[in-house]
Design an enzyme around this catalytic site. Structure first.
Site, short mmCIF file in Angstrom:
data_model
loop_
_atom_site.label_atom_id
_atom_site.label_comp_id
_atom_site.label_asym_id
_atom_site.label_seq_id
_atom_site.Cartn_x
_atom_site.Cartn_y
_atom_site.Cartn_z
N GLU A 39 7.25 -4.74 -9.01
CA GLU A 39 6.75 -3.82 -7.99
C GLU A 39 7.04 -2.36 -8.37
O GLU A 39 6.22 -1.48 -8.13
CB GLU A 39 7.35 -4.14 -6.63
N TYR A 122 6.89 0.36 1.15
CA TYR A 122 6.06 -0.67 0.53
C TYR A 122 6.90 -1.64 -0.30
O TYR A 122 6.78 -2.86 -0.16
CB TYR A 122 4.98 -0.04 -0.35
N ASP A 140 -0.22 -1.59 -0.11
CA ASP A 140 -0.36 -0.75 -1.30
C ASP A 140 -1.79 -0.20 -1.33
O ASP A 140 -2.53 -0.32 -0.34
CB ASP A 140 -0.02 -1.53 -2.57
#
Length: 351
Positions: A39, A122, A140
């Site tokens: 991520e 996020y 996202d």
């Protein structure tokens, strides 16, 4: 409608999910370290670019403890070319915080994850949902696009972010929220793409307000971007005996703690600064490079010397690709080598 849309998306995901190296396979439990690492790498970066870096990092540092113990310069070198280098510095800081404060185990709640360096809303939600199965709202860029079309959100980004978050919250299921988040990402990456969405094969086409309007590609609506300012800088290729001088940039700031050619500051006016040594400097062209907030024109000056050139590291010219230079400086390598080739042919062009 909302439950039906979630179920339709999960059914599609079970049949069509992408094969990505950081995802759990079949009934495996997702590894929080791999989820977190991917991520961070995927922030503002395409999957194709991330794959080799993810493989490199997980080979060199298979666990968060390994990464926490790594030399920062080696981590920055391994990251070179992926861009947005503050992510790499936060990666190291976060790994060390997890080891020091959490005994090497990732916290499993969004609130605790948000306290870690480099982890925002996020990323915290993605780790909580994907790695720990918690219900979390994961938004996202791909999800923003899907949701803005699904609900035909008329407000322009970035002002619409909270509205899109709320809409995503409304369709996020209590169970399989990690799969749901990844399904939304896959849908945005493969079907609900920016310019030519493949609405005919989209599992959400019957629920999509933008498709009903007849122009889904107009969403998400985006505010006009301000023009990037242009900055100018000068970099120096100082060569001695087949080696070129590199310096380590300051730890804080743009491209912090990375090896680079000596350079002036990058300013909108004519930059001030001295060359790294007294030498017969020659111009060797320039490159243009675009950062997030500004565009840069970087001029290269080259010279040969017999002196040590001051503080820095002398690096073999033929091995510069192994120095882990950030992309903006790596783009100068070809110009420096072309200049030294001209020297051998006697094609000097003194300033």
């Amino acid at each position: 409608m909302l439950v039906d849309a979630s179920n339709a998306l999960l059914t599609w995901y079970d049949a069509h999910k992408r094969d990505l190296p950081w995802r759990a396979v079949a009934e495996e439990i997702a590894d929080p370290y791999r989820v977190w690492l991917s991520e961070i790498m995927l922030q503002q970066t395409m999957v194709a670019a991330v794959r080799p870096y993810f493989h490199r990092f997980t080979t060199l540092w298979p666990t968060v403890e390994d990464l926490a113990a790594a030399d920062e310069a080696e981590v920055m070198k391994a990251w070179a070319g992926l861009g947005y280098y503050a992510r790499a510095r936060n990666l190291i800081a976060c790994a060390r915080a997890i080891v020091a404060q959490h005994g090497g185990r990732f916290p499993n709640s969004e609130a605790e994850l948000l306290q870690l360096p480099g982890v925002g809303r996020y990323t915290a939600a993605a780790i909580a949902a994907i790695a720990f199965g918690r219900r979390a709202v994961v938004v996202d860029g791909n999800v923003e696009r899907v949701v803005s079309r699904l609900f035909a959100v008329k407000e322009a980004l970035p002002g619409a972010k909270n509205r899109i978050y709320d809409r995503t919250d409304a369709i996020t299921p209590a169970h399989r929220s990690g799969d749901f988040a990844q399904a939304m990402m896959d849908l945005g990456a493969t079907i609900c793409v920016p310019k030519t969405p493949a609405c005919g094969i989209c599992p959400l086409h019957s629920f999509c307000a933008a498709r009903a309007e007849g122009d889904p590609a107009r969403y998400p609506i985006k505010a006009k971007k301000a023009e990037r300012p242009t900055r100018i800088g000068h970099a120096y290729w100082l060569e001695r005996g087949g080696e070129v001088l590199l310096v380590r940039r300051p730890a804080k700031g743009l491209l912090g703690n990375m090896l680079a050619f000596p350079s002036t500051e990058w300013t909108e006016a004519v930059p001030a600064g001295a060359a790294p040594a007294r030498a017969p400097w020659e111009q060797a062209g320039s490159i243009d490079y675009v950062f997030t907030h500004f565009a840069l024109t970087l001029h290269l000056h080259c010279a040969m010397t017999d002196d040590d050139g001051g503080d820095g590291i002398w690096w073999p010219v033929d091995m510069l690709e192994e120095a882990g230079l950030p992309t903006v400086f790596a783009k100068l390598i070809a110009r420096g080598r072309a200049w030294r080739s001209d020297q051998r042919l006697g094609l000097r062009q003194d300033i």
